[in-house]
Scaffold this motif. Structure first.
Motif: not given
Ligand code: FES
Length: 89
Positions: A45-48, A50-55, A65, A67
């Motif tokens: 997870p990156f942004c924490g 809800g934006v980056c979608q990495e989680c 998601l 986060c």
């Molecule tokens: S950490 Fe970026 S959307 Fe969840």
């Protein structure tokens, strides 16, 4: 008094404080990534927020998601099958 709950990540039990996000629970696991990139790199997870979608991860059978999802007692969190098989080779 702090209340704890139990959930599983890829079948492994983990205990967290109630209100913890799934992303934070992942961070406490031995492999804190949510998924693999197309080239096979760990993607935590990156942004924490809800934006980056990495989680993106499977929670109780649905893509969510991490986060943006609070842990619940008995929750089943599962990474992609490719992630799990790559980690156990
Ligand atoms: S950490 Fe970026 S959307 Fe969840």
């Amino acid at each position: 008094m702090t209340q704890t709950i139990n959930l599983t990540i890829d079948g492994v039990a983990i205990t967290v404080v109630e209100g913890t996000s799934v992303a934070a629970a992942l961070a406490r696991s031995p492999l804190p990534a949510a998924r693999l990139s197309v080239s096979g790199q760990l993607r935590p997870p990156f942004c924490g927020m809800g934006v980056c979608q990495e989680c993106r991860i499977t929670i109780d059978g649905k893509r969510r998601l991490a986060c943006q999802t609070p842990c619940r007692a008995g929750m089943r969190v599962e990474r992609d099958a490719k992630f799990r098989s790559d980690q156990h080779d």
